[in-house]
Write a protein that holds these residues in place. Structure first.
Motif, PDB file in Angstrom:
ATOM      1  N   GLY A 133      23.428 -12.593  10.003  1.00 47.12           N
ATOM      2  CA  GLY A 133      24.778 -13.142   9.951  1.00 47.12           C
ATOM      3  C   GLY A 133      24.912 -14.376   9.093  1.00 47.12           C
ATOM      4  N   ILE A 134      23.995 -14.548   8.147  1.00 45.87           N
ATOM      5  CA  ILE A 134      24.014 -15.756   7.329  1.00 45.87           C
ATOM      6  C   ILE A 134      25.276 -15.852   6.478  1.00 45.87           C
ATOM      7  N   ASP A 135      25.897 -14.702   6.210  1.00 45.93           N
ATOM      8  CA  ASP A 135      27.136 -14.695   5.430  1.00 45.93           C
ATOM      9  C   ASP A 135      28.384 -14.700   6.309  1.00 45.93           C
ATOM     10  N   PHE A 136      28.189 -14.852   7.637  1.00 41.68           N
ATOM     11  CA  PHE A 136      29.309 -14.883   8.574  1.00 41.68           C
ATOM     12  C   PHE A 136      29.398 -16.273   9.193  1.00 41.68           C
ATOM     13  N   GLY A 150      15.186  -9.727   3.911  1.00 45.41           N
ATOM     14  CA  GLY A 150      15.594  -8.325   3.977  1.00 45.41           C
ATOM     15  C   GLY A 150      16.665  -8.004   2.946  1.00 45.41           C
ATOM     16  N   THR A 151      16.320  -7.199   1.966  1.00 46.21           N
ATOM     17  CA  THR A 151      17.260  -6.902   0.878  1.00 46.21           C
ATOM     18  C   THR A 151      18.396  -6.006   1.329  1.00 46.21           C
ATOM     19  N   GLN A 152      18.130  -5.021   2.165  1.00 46.94           N
ATOM     20  CA  GLN A 152      19.186  -4.114   2.624  1.00 46.94           C
ATOM     21  C   GLN A 152      20.284  -4.881   3.366  1.00 46.94           C
ATOM     22  N   ALA A 153      19.866  -5.885   4.146  1.00 51.36           N
ATOM     23  CA  ALA A 153      20.842  -6.668   4.907  1.00 51.36           C
ATOM     24  C   ALA A 153      21.604  -7.626   4.005  1.00 51.36           C
ATOM     25  N   HIS A 154      20.888  -8.377   3.178  1.00 54.39           N
ATOM     26  CA  HIS A 154      21.528  -9.446   2.406  1.00 54.39           C
ATOM     27  C   HIS A 154      22.268  -8.933   1.180  1.00 54.39           C
ATOM     28  N   PHE A 176      23.805  -2.357  14.413  1.00 58.90           N
ATOM     29  CA  PHE A 176      22.697  -2.021  13.523  1.00 58.90           C
ATOM     30  C   PHE A 176      21.770  -3.209  13.243  1.00 58.90           C
ATOM     31  N   ILE A 177      21.734  -4.159  14.145  1.00 62.67           N
ATOM     32  CA  ILE A 177      20.867  -5.321  13.933  1.00 62.67           C
ATOM     33  C   ILE A 177      19.393  -4.931  13.993  1.00 62.67           C
ATOM     34  N   PHE A 178      19.072  -3.840  14.689  1.00 64.15           N
ATOM     35  CA  PHE A 178      17.681  -3.391  14.762  1.00 64.15           C
ATOM     36  C   PHE A 178      17.155  -3.007  13.378  1.00 64.15           C
ATOM     37  N   ALA A 179      18.034  -2.512  12.502  1.00 66.94           N
ATOM     38  CA  ALA A 179      17.619  -2.180  11.142  1.00 66.94           C
ATOM     39  C   ALA A 179      17.225  -3.439  10.375  1.00 66.94           C
ATOM     40  N   VAL A 180      17.982  -4.520  10.573  1.00 64.69           N
ATOM     41  CA  VAL A 180      17.656  -5.806   9.937  1.00 64.69           C
ATOM     42  C   VAL A 180      16.313  -6.316  10.443  1.00 64.69           C
TER      43      VAL A 180
END
Length: 370
Positions: free
Chosen positions: A43-46, A250-254, A265-269
């Motif tokens: 959630g760094i962008d939230f 994590g590139t997929q998340a960021h 879907f936080i488990f994916a992060v």
């Protein structure tokens, strides 16, 4: 007054801290800590997301503490009113509920609430009360009545539609019925009946629910639409490898490929940043959480507390299993949060209440023995 002045601050707060079950509290705090670390990255962008999450944790701990103080005998008294009130609110939702994103799940009674959340706790309490009252004469008729009590709120929740919550409520009630002594033959017959009724159930599903099942079977049929969630989450899990890419890396998340990355879907992060080793650690924590709940259930002094504690312990298992299975692509996407991990106030409060009830059962068992 003089005796109070001589007591240290630690001695003053000790009676209030003792309401918590040490092993259970430690496990929950560890899961919350790992979840908060992951949420900070996800959630760094939230803006404000981590502050809200810490507020939810604080509220959950407060609810947990209050519930731990309530004697199980008082919980029994609340079982029927809470269940009846929950069903009445679900009926009110069907008639007057607020519609959001095509679903009618909320009702405004001065404050906007989601009554289906109440049933996650009210359902096992009601059935545990029911079997406690019939402890000396549990026959097939009691299981039929229990089944009716269970299916009424489940049907109302599915009608909203909210398949994820309906499955959680169904699971919570089924665990009580199972622990009450439901025959394996009946369970086997039920499984056969469910399999036989799948064509009928399929025709009753909403279009988006059928889409989720078809997407689960082959997400590549709609890679930029309905299959996007599963494809991106499985890519994130696989790219984490053994040790993960590292916290905040994590590139997929960021790069915003993972949808709902702070909630469902936080488990994916987490998998992408901490890898297989991190997943094993998290699985162990959840197994310890369920295991501690089952130990409390096994030691509980009454049928009501044994059934309720066992069902609550298995609810945590259901939450974790469904969420991880959903994110991993082995179960349909149904919107179930990862317990004490995903961002969300309602789930935190509900789960905190469940843990508090487990602590109450354990605490009052010790008081009865002393």
């Amino acid at each position: 007054m003089a005796s109070l002045e001589k007591r240290s601050p630690l001695q003053l707060i000790a009676p209030y801290v003792r309401v918590f079950d040490g092993p259970l509290m430690l496990i929950v705090i560890l899961i919350m800590t790992v979840g908060t670390i992951t949420l900070y990255s996800a959630g760094i962008d939230f803006p404000g997301r981590i502050e809200d999450h810490l507020r939810n944790i604080t509220l959950s701990l407060l609810v947990m503490w209050i519930a731990a103080l309530v004697p199980p005998q008082l919980l029994m008294r609340f079982a029927v009113p809470l269940y009846v009130g929950g069903v009445v609110l679900l009926l009110a939702v069907a008639q007057f509920g607020l519609i959001r994103n095509g679903a009618r799940r909320w009702i405004d009674i001065g404050v906007v609430i989601q009554p289906s959340e109440i049933m996650k706790i009210a359902m096992p309490m009601m059935l545990a009360w029911f079997f406690q009252k019939r402890e000396e004469s549990t026959r097939w008729r009691e299981f039929v009545i229990a089944g009716v009590l269970l299916m009424v709120p489940v049907a109302l929740i599915m009608r909203q539609p909210d398949l994820g919550t309906a499955l959680l409520v169904l699971g919570a009630g089924f665990y009580v019925v199972f622990f009450a002594g439901l025959s394996w033959k009946v369970i086997a017959a039920g499984i056969v009946a469910v399999l036989a009724s799948l064509p009928i159930a399929w025709s009753m599903l909403h279009d988006y629910q059928r889409g989720r099942v078809l997407t689960l079977i082959d997400p590549t049929t709609d890679p930029l639409g309905k299959g996007f969630h599963i494809i991106q989450s499985t890519i994130a899990i696989g790219s984490g490898g053994l040790t993960g890419k590292g916290w905040l890396n994590g590139t997929q998340a960021h790069l915003e490929f993972i949808p709902e990355r702070t909630t469902d879907f936080i488990f994916a992060v987490y998998s992408e940043e901490f890898g297989l080793i991190g997943n094993v650690v998290l699985l162990i924590l959840y197994l310890l959480l369920v295991g501690r709940g089952m130990v409390i259930a096994a030691q509980a002094p009454t049928l009501f507390t044994r059934l309720l504690a066992g069902a609550l312990a298995m609810i945590f298992f259901t939450y974790a299993f469904v969420n991880m299975g959903m994110v991993s692509g082995i179960l349909p996407v149904v919107g179930v949060p990862l317990p004490f991990f995903s961002y969300g106030g309602t789930a935190f409060v509900t789960l905190g209440l469940g843990v508090g009830i487990l602590m109450s059962i354990q605490r009052h068992r010790k008081l009865m023995q002393s």
